[in-house]
Scaffold this motif. Structure first.
Motif, PDB file in Angstrom:
ATOM      1  N   PHE A 188     -42.520  15.142 -47.552  1.00 32.97           N
ATOM      2  CA  PHE A 188     -42.993  14.076 -46.676  1.00 32.97           C
ATOM      3  C   PHE A 188     -41.840  13.741 -45.737  1.00 32.97           C
ATOM      4  O   PHE A 188     -40.769  13.339 -46.172  1.00 32.97           O
ATOM      5  CB  PHE A 188     -43.433  12.861 -47.495  1.00 32.97           C
ATOM      6  N   GLU A 189     -42.078  13.969 -44.453  1.00 31.04           N
ATOM      7  CA  GLU A 189     -41.005  13.906 -43.472  1.00 31.04           C
ATOM      8  C   GLU A 189     -41.335  12.933 -42.339  1.00 31.04           C
ATOM      9  O   GLU A 189     -42.500  12.643 -42.067  1.00 31.04           O
ATOM     10  CB  GLU A 189     -40.752  15.302 -42.880  1.00 31.04           C
ATOM     11  N   ARG A 190     -40.282  12.458 -41.684  1.00 31.00           N
ATOM     12  CA  ARG A 190     -40.430  11.490 -40.598  1.00 31.00           C
ATOM     13  C   ARG A 190     -40.497  12.200 -39.248  1.00 31.00           C
ATOM     14  O   ARG A 190     -39.714  13.105 -38.971  1.00 31.00           O
ATOM     15  CB  ARG A 190     -39.273  10.492 -40.622  1.00 31.00           C
ATOM     16  N   TYR A 191     -41.418  11.737 -38.441  1.00 31.63           N
ATOM     17  CA  TYR A 191     -41.666  12.328 -37.125  1.00 31.63           C
ATOM     18  C   TYR A 191     -41.434  11.292 -36.026  1.00 31.63           C
ATOM     19  O   TYR A 191     -41.492  10.080 -36.262  1.00 31.63           O
ATOM     20  CB  TYR A 191     -43.112  12.813 -37.018  1.00 31.63           C
ATOM     21  N   HIS A 192     -41.227  11.819 -34.831  1.00 34.13           N
ATOM     22  CA  HIS A 192     -41.218  10.963 -33.643  1.00 34.13           C
ATOM     23  C   HIS A 192     -41.591  11.837 -32.447  1.00 34.13           C
ATOM     24  O   HIS A 192     -40.807  12.032 -31.513  1.00 34.13           O
ATOM     25  CB  HIS A 192     -39.850  10.316 -33.430  1.00 34.13           C
ATOM     26  N   CYS A 193     -42.779  12.428 -32.536  1.00 37.52           N
ATOM     27  CA  CYS A 193     -43.191  13.357 -31.486  1.00 37.52           C
ATOM     28  C   CYS A 193     -44.672  13.197 -31.185  1.00 37.52           C
ATOM     29  O   CYS A 193     -45.451  12.715 -32.006  1.00 37.52           O
ATOM     30  CB  CYS A 193     -42.903  14.800 -31.897  1.00 37.52           C
ATOM     31  N   SER A 194     -45.041  13.619 -29.993  1.00 41.51           N
ATOM     32  CA  SER A 194     -46.446  13.610 -29.594  1.00 41.51           C
ATOM     33  C   SER A 194     -46.866  14.964 -29.016  1.00 41.51           C
ATOM     34  O   SER A 194     -47.967  15.090 -28.491  1.00 41.51           O
ATOM     35  CB  SER A 194     -46.708  12.496 -28.574  1.00 41.51           C
ATOM     36  N   PHE A 195     -45.979  15.988 -29.139  1.00 39.52           N
ATOM     37  CA  PHE A 195     -46.289  17.339 -28.678  1.00 39.52           C
ATOM     38  C   PHE A 195     -46.005  18.319 -29.815  1.00 39.52           C
ATOM     39  O   PHE A 195     -45.185  18.059 -30.694  1.00 39.52           O
ATOM     40  CB  PHE A 195     -45.440  17.726 -27.467  1.00 39.52           C
ATOM     41  N   GLY A 196     -46.696  19.458 -29.770  1.00 40.56           N
ATOM     42  CA  GLY A 196     -46.445  20.461 -30.786  1.00 40.56           C
ATOM     43  C   GLY A 196     -47.232  21.729 -30.514  1.00 40.56           C
ATOM     44  O   GLY A 196     -47.838  21.903 -29.453  1.00 40.56           O
ATOM     45  N   LEU A 197     -47.191  22.629 -31.502  1.00 42.76           N
ATOM     46  CA  LEU A 197     -47.914  23.903 -31.434  1.00 42.76           C
ATOM     47  C   LEU A 197     -49.172  23.774 -32.279  1.00 42.76           C
ATOM     48  O   LEU A 197     -49.100  23.458 -33.475  1.00 42.76           O
ATOM     49  CB  LEU A 197     -47.028  25.032 -31.969  1.00 42.76           C
ATOM     50  N   ALA A 198     -50.313  24.047 -31.672  1.00 41.98           N
ATOM     51  CA  ALA A 198     -51.579  23.996 -32.407  1.00 41.98           C
ATOM     52  C   ALA A 198     -51.756  25.268 -33.219  1.00 41.98           C
ATOM     53  O   ALA A 198     -51.286  26.349 -32.839  1.00 41.98           O
ATOM     54  CB  ALA A 198     -52.743  23.827 -31.438  1.00 41.98           C
ATOM     55  N   ALA A 199     -52.463  25.163 -34.346  1.00 39.10           N
ATOM     56  CA  ALA A 199     -52.701  26.322 -35.205  1.00 39.10           C
ATOM     57  C   ALA A 199     -53.373  27.446 -34.429  1.00 39.10           C
ATOM     58  O   ALA A 199     -53.057  28.628 -34.619  1.00 39.10           O
ATOM     59  CB  ALA A 199     -53.549  25.909 -36.402  1.00 39.10           C
ATOM     60  N   ALA A 200     -54.265  27.104 -33.511  1.00 42.96           N
ATOM     61  CA  ALA A 200     -54.997  28.115 -32.760  1.00 42.96           C
ATOM     62  C   ALA A 200     -54.105  28.915 -31.820  1.00 42.96           C
ATOM     63  O   ALA A 200     -54.465  30.020 -31.407  1.00 42.96           O
ATOM     64  CB  ALA A 200     -56.119  27.448 -31.961  1.00 42.96           C
ATOM     65  N   ASP A 201     -52.941  28.361 -31.475  1.00 43.73           N
ATOM     66  CA  ASP A 201     -52.037  29.036 -30.539  1.00 43.73           C
ATOM     67  C   ASP A 201     -50.905  29.780 -31.230  1.00 43.73           C
ATOM     68  O   ASP A 201     -50.067  30.408 -30.572  1.00 43.73           O
ATOM     69  CB  ASP A 201     -51.439  28.016 -29.573  1.00 43.73           C
ATOM     70  N   ALA A 202     -50.846  29.714 -32.551  1.00 46.42           N
ATOM     71  CA  ALA A 202     -49.728  30.312 -33.279  1.00 46.42           C
ATOM     72  C   ALA A 202     -49.890  31.814 -33.502  1.00 46.42           C
ATOM     73  O   ALA A 202     -48.895  32.506 -33.754  1.00 46.42           O
ATOM     74  CB  ALA A 202     -49.547  29.614 -34.625  1.00 46.42           C
ATOM     75  N   GLY A 203     -51.112  32.316 -33.398  1.00 48.41           N
ATOM     76  CA  GLY A 203     -51.388  33.714 -33.732  1.00 48.41           C
ATOM     77  C   GLY A 203     -50.474  34.736 -33.080  1.00 48.41           C
ATOM     78  O   GLY A 203     -49.875  35.575 -33.770  1.00 48.41           O
ATOM     79  N   PRO A 204     -50.328  34.733 -31.748  1.00 48.49           N
ATOM     80  CA  PRO A 204     -49.473  35.742 -31.100  1.00 48.49           C
ATOM     81  C   PRO A 204     -48.016  35.662 -31.536  1.00 48.49           C
ATOM     82  O   PRO A 204     -47.328  36.688 -31.598  1.00 48.49           O
ATOM     83  CB  PRO A 204     -49.632  35.411 -29.613  1.00 48.49           C
ATOM     84  N   LEU A 205     -47.525  34.477 -31.864  1.00 51.09           N
ATOM     85  CA  LEU A 205     -46.151  34.326 -32.321  1.00 51.09           C
ATOM     86  C   LEU A 205     -45.988  34.903 -33.718  1.00 51.09           C
ATOM     87  O   LEU A 205     -44.983  35.560 -34.015  1.00 51.09           O
ATOM     88  CB  LEU A 205     -45.731  32.860 -32.276  1.00 51.09           C
ATOM     89  N   VAL A 206     -46.981  34.673 -34.562  1.00 50.06           N
ATOM     90  CA  VAL A 206     -46.950  35.230 -35.917  1.00 50.06           C
ATOM     91  C   VAL A 206     -47.025  36.757 -35.849  1.00 50.06           C
ATOM     92  O   VAL A 206     -46.315  37.475 -36.574  1.00 50.06           O
ATOM     93  CB  VAL A 206     -48.092  34.650 -36.762  1.00 50.06           C
ATOM     94  N   GLU A 207     -47.858  37.280 -34.971  1.00 53.96           N
ATOM     95  CA  GLU A 207     -47.961  38.729 -34.812  1.00 53.96           C
ATOM     96  C   GLU A 207     -46.639  39.326 -34.351  1.00 53.96           C
ATOM     97  O   GLU A 207     -46.318  40.483 -34.679  1.00 53.96           O
ATOM     98  CB  GLU A 207     -49.065  39.063 -33.811  1.00 53.96           C
TER      99      GLU A 207
END
Length: 248
Positions: free
Chosen positions: A160-179
């Motif tokens: 359980f971690e603390r955040y302070h962000c409103s931007f990120g990488l969506a799961a749907a956009d991670a595919g090409p990076l994982v490949e």
């Protein structure tokens, strides 16, 4: 003094804190206390307008800190790329994590992408780092870690971690990076990426949260990064031909 894990002699270690230091960024105000816990390590601020690819050789580690948008995004991304190629220990927290993703997408996956905070640019340059469906500013959130990864070694099955962000990488956009070889080693309960790493690439580690804000310091992620920087410093000290730049 010798590192018990590697047998390497501990030598002075220099780590660049890449970002635009500001008293308004809470994570920045916590870093002096964190630095005090590593008296053998020099943590030196390098502004986004001053960082260069050469800093990947001049320092034993690059820690790209929160506080984006950076004054000079292109210089930050270039330094991140140089660290990845050189095998320099690299930690990105919050905004730093987001820009590590940008660099990997461009430099390894070959994508034409941008941060949604940046200028739109040509029509074929799409936003990879986009607004989160629910902002995490000021929130503490669950992270589920993938077994067998460095993230799981450091944080266990669930954190359980603390955040302070409103931007990120969506799961749907991670595919090409994982490949292209990146591992999403930590996810939110909804499946969105929260931790990324590159197996076999030394220490290349990005987290969407801010370990700087943890109540107990040093946070395991920070401690592991500093350990990797110490080991690189020791290896370079033992090799007279290893390049080392001047202080920034």
């Amino acid at each position: 003094m010798t590192s018990p894990s590697t047998g390497l002699r501990r030598v002075p270690t220099r780590v660049a804190l890449v970002g635009d230091r500001s008293p308004a960024v809470r994570a920045h105000t916590r870093i002096p206390d964190i630095a005090a816990r590593f008296p053998d390590v020099d943590l030196l601020w390098v502004a986004s307008t001053a960082v260069t690819p050469a800093d990947a050789e001049a320092f034993d580690g690059l820690w790209v800190v929160p506080g984006s948008p950076y004054a000079d995004e292109d210089r930050v991304v270039a330094a991140i790329g140089a660290a990845r190629r050189a095998g320099t220990p690299l930690l990105g927290t919050c905004g730093g994590y987001q820009h590590m993703l940008l660099e990997f997408a461009r430099g390894v996956a070959g994508l034409r992408v941008r941060h949604a905070e940046s200028a739109a640019g040509p029509d074929d340059v799409r936003a990879l780092i986009t607004p989160l469906a629910c902002s995490l500013v000021g929130h503490c959130g669950q992270v589920d870690l993938q077994p067998g990864t460095l993230a799981a070694d450091l944080l266990g099955e669930r954190a359980f971690e603390r955040y302070h962000c409103s931007f990120g990488l969506a799961a749907a956009d991670a595919g090409p990076l994982v490949e292209a070889g990146m591992v999403v080693s930590g996810r939110s309960p909804d499946g969105d990426p929260r931790v990324v790493e590159l197996p076999g690439a030394g220490f290349w580690f990005g987290v969407a949260f801010q370990p700087e804000l943890a109540d107990t310091q040093p946070h395991p992620v920070i401690e592991a990064f500093i350990g990797a920087a110490r080991e690189r410093a020791a290896r370079r000290a033992a090799s007279p031909t290893a390049p080392r730049g001047a202080a920034a």
